[in-house]
Write a protein that holds these residues in place. Structure first.
Motif, mmCIF file in Angstrom:
data_model
loop_
_atom_site.group_PDB
_atom_site.id
_atom_site.type_symbol
_atom_site.label_atom_id
_atom_site.label_comp_id
_atom_site.label_asym_id
_atom_site.label_seq_id
_atom_site.Cartn_x
_atom_site.Cartn_y
_atom_site.Cartn_z
ATOM 1 N N UNK A 120 70.226 -4.434 72.649
ATOM 2 C CA UNK A 120 69.809 -5.689 73.169
ATOM 3 C C UNK A 120 68.364 -5.387 73.830
ATOM 4 N N UNK A 121 67.712 -6.408 74.313
ATOM 5 C CA UNK A 121 66.617 -6.290 74.871
ATOM 6 C C UNK A 121 66.558 -6.593 76.228
ATOM 7 N N UNK A 172 64.094 -2.144 74.063
ATOM 8 C CA UNK A 172 65.375 -2.162 73.432
ATOM 9 C C UNK A 172 66.430 -1.108 73.975
ATOM 10 N N UNK A 173 67.780 -1.434 74.595
ATOM 11 C CA UNK A 173 68.513 -0.655 74.911
ATOM 12 C C UNK A 173 69.978 -0.667 74.187
ATOM 13 N N UNK A 194 75.860 -2.741 84.285
ATOM 14 C CA UNK A 194 74.656 -3.763 84.204
ATOM 15 C C UNK A 194 73.664 -3.158 85.089
ATOM 16 N N UNK A 195 73.390 -1.812 85.359
ATOM 17 C CA UNK A 195 72.170 -1.247 85.676
ATOM 18 C C UNK A 195 70.937 -1.716 84.824
ATOM 19 N N UNK A 196 71.425 -1.880 83.480
ATOM 20 C CA UNK A 196 70.394 -2.220 82.622
ATOM 21 C C UNK A 196 69.589 -3.413 82.800
ATOM 22 N N UNK A 217 69.347 -3.954 86.176
ATOM 23 C CA UNK A 217 69.057 -3.497 87.665
ATOM 24 C C UNK A 217 67.864 -2.487 87.726
ATOM 25 N N UNK A 218 67.558 -2.231 86.784
ATOM 26 C CA UNK A 218 66.259 -1.114 86.968
ATOM 27 C C UNK A 218 65.183 -1.536 86.008
ATOM 28 N N UNK A 219 63.907 -0.823 86.478
ATOM 29 C CA UNK A 219 62.770 -1.218 85.603
ATOM 30 C C UNK A 219 62.492 -0.468 84.500
ATOM 31 N N UNK A 220 61.519 -0.533 83.731
ATOM 32 C CA UNK A 220 61.125 0.182 82.683
ATOM 33 C C UNK A 220 61.127 1.614 82.538
ATOM 34 N N UNK A 221 61.358 2.199 83.926
ATOM 35 C CA UNK A 221 61.183 3.906 84.254
ATOM 36 C C UNK A 221 62.676 4.155 84.583
ATOM 37 N N UNK A 222 63.557 3.162 84.552
ATOM 38 C CA UNK A 222 64.885 3.408 84.959
ATOM 39 C C UNK A 222 64.937 3.768 86.638
ATOM 40 N N UNK A 223 64.085 3.147 87.410
ATOM 41 C CA UNK A 223 64.257 3.155 88.638
ATOM 42 C C UNK A 223 64.859 1.880 89.122
ATOM 43 N N UNK A 224 65.822 1.933 90.194
ATOM 44 C CA UNK A 224 66.656 0.623 90.455
ATOM 45 C C UNK A 224 65.904 -0.142 91.384
ATOM 46 N N UNK A 225 65.959 -1.412 91.315
ATOM 47 C CA UNK A 225 65.576 -2.460 91.924
ATOM 48 C C UNK A 225 66.212 -2.417 93.226
#
Length: 452
Positions: free
Chosen positions: A22-23, A29-30, A51-53, A55-63
């Motif tokens: 999914x996007x 795409x994850x 659901x962190x997918x 809750x994080x940015x394109x570099x996997x840093x959590x908002x």
């Protein structure tokens, strides 16, 4: 395809594994590969992802600035559901079956942050008004003789492009890399992303592809898959593909133009065409165009979602900067193409190749429908000549912070997409701006390190 048919397909073809994705909010795409048993069992109940997918940015840093998920929720699972109609096989990966998924449920959008679910909502609205929407997104991107490892080892400096020099529409350059070039065309078509045209653009190692138009949701699916597919095919050839909007200040940016038209439900009549009009534009087309002009500033981050997007949107760089439209004018934000009844369409030229296609297409369609529903008059005259100089109707925001703040405060954006989506999406864009603002750039080092 229904559940019974997919079970038969799996059994008859002795399928041992299935891939789906999914996007996320950035269009990345994850996904995962799963066993056929898990696949069948999840068709009704869904498949859980942390659901962190979202809750994080394109570099996997959590908002730290969103409400939908975070440390305050414990990052629980959310259920995504596979769309069986998206089945295709990946020809460069032993034809493994592949599906797209989203976070919709039978009652609508189950997760406001899900881009595909948001577009499905707008498509349902379009169909409810009696229209069939045909869309296509085209992409430009640069190719490099690099790998993710080599480019990291070099600190993203001295990057080697696939070919040298500026050579648009070159037969020679593509012939010099014919294995890669024809693999792109052939494998993408086998992957159910038929390509209308593929050629070099002006720039070292830059290609452009036009994807064949389709029903709007299918077109967005193809656009999302196209970017990852190109990267995977390129990797097979020792090439790295980049869809940054502007990777080099001295070279043109990379576009992601959106072509669109509305048709009768039976797909027999292009509702954008009127032979009696001076520009061959129907009233529906004019209202649709007026809607996009009216909504443009309210939705700009959906077209230009990254810090880098705005490096492309500069004067004289084949990307628009003003709120303008014109007939076959490539300097305006919106370009009317009216060569034949069947191919009359609107091209939205703001998006770059870094867009999330679901969001960019949703913005284009929703704002066009807004113009139709409200019968907005096309009061803005078409621009002839240089659109960069035509600032009568305003200019586009010049950076992501201003664009995201405009959208965050826009009642119109919330009317079109709901407070849940607008709140989450704009916070992710403001997060992106914060990450950029605290970074020390090469420009600063070169300018200040010694002399200041």
């Amino acid at each position: 395809m229904n559940t019974k048919q997919i079970k038969t397909y799996i059994e008859e073809n002795n399928i041992q594994k299935i891939k789906f994705a999914f996007a996320d909010i950035d269009g990345v795409l994850r996904g995962k590969v799963i066993h056929p048993k898990k696949f069948i069992e999840g068709l009704q109940s869904g498949y859980g992802f942390c659901d962190v997918v979202f809750g994080w940015d394109s570099n996997d840093a959590c908002y730290d600035n969103v409400q939908l998920t975070g440390w305050h929720t414990g990052y629980p699972d959310k259920l995504c559901r596979i769309d069986l109609n998206t089945l295709r096989n990946v020809p460069w990966q032993d034809n493994i079956p592949f599906f797209l998924a989203d976070y919709s449920n039978p009652n609508g959008n189950a997760l406001p942050a899900c881009p595909r679910s948001l577009l499905k909502k707008i498509v349902n609205e379009c169909e409810g008004l009696g229209y069939h929407a045909e869309f296509a997104q085209e992409f430009e991107w640069f190719n490099f003789r690099e790998t993710p490892q080599s480019i990291n080892d070099k600190g993203f400096t001295n990057i080697n492009t696939l070919t040298p020099g500026m050579f648009g529409y070159s037969i020679l350059r593509t012939s010099q890399n014919s294995d890669f070039y024809y693999d792109l065309f052939n494998l993408l078509t086998q992957f159910n992303i038929p390509i209308e045209g593929l050629h070099t653009e002006t720039g070292p190692g830059v290609y452009e592809a036009a994807i064949a138009h389709d029903e709007v949701l299918a077109a967005a699916d193809k656009a999302v898959l196209f970017k990852t597919a190109v990267k995977e095919i390129a990797s097979k050839h020792g090439i790295m593909a980049s869809f940054m909007a502007k990777w080099n200040e001295n070279l043109p940016g990379c576009s992601g133009h959106i072509h669109q038209s509305l048709w009768s439900k039976d797909k027999a009549h292009n509702l954008f065409y009127d032979n009696n009009d001076i520009h061959k534009m129907s009233d529906i087309h004019k209202h649709y165009l007026a809607g996009q002009l009216h909504c443009m500033q309210h939705l700009l981050p959906m077209y230009a979602p990254t810090i880098n997007s705005y490096k492309r949107l500069v004067e004289g760089a084949w990307a628009p900067t003003t709120i303008t439209w014109g007939v076959d004018n490539r300097t305006t934000a919106l370009r009317v193409i009216n060569t034949t009844p069947g191919y009359t369409r609107l091209e939205t030229r703001i998006p770059g190749s870094d867009t999330n296609p679901y969001l960019a297409i949703a913005a284009a369609l929703a704002s066009g429908l807004y113009g139709i529903k409200n019968k907005l008059p096309l009061n803005i005259e078409p621009t002839t000549g240089n659109g960069y100089e035509d600032k009568r109707n305003g200019v586009l925001a010049k950076n992501l912070f201003d664009a995201a703040t405009n959208m965050q405060n826009s009642s119109l954006a919330k009317e079109l997409f709901g407070e849940g989506f607008v709140g989450h999406f704009t916070q992710t864009r403001l997060w992106e701006n914060r990450q950029y603002a605290k970074h020390v750039t090469d420009w600063e080092l070169k300018r200040y390190f010694e002399v200041i």
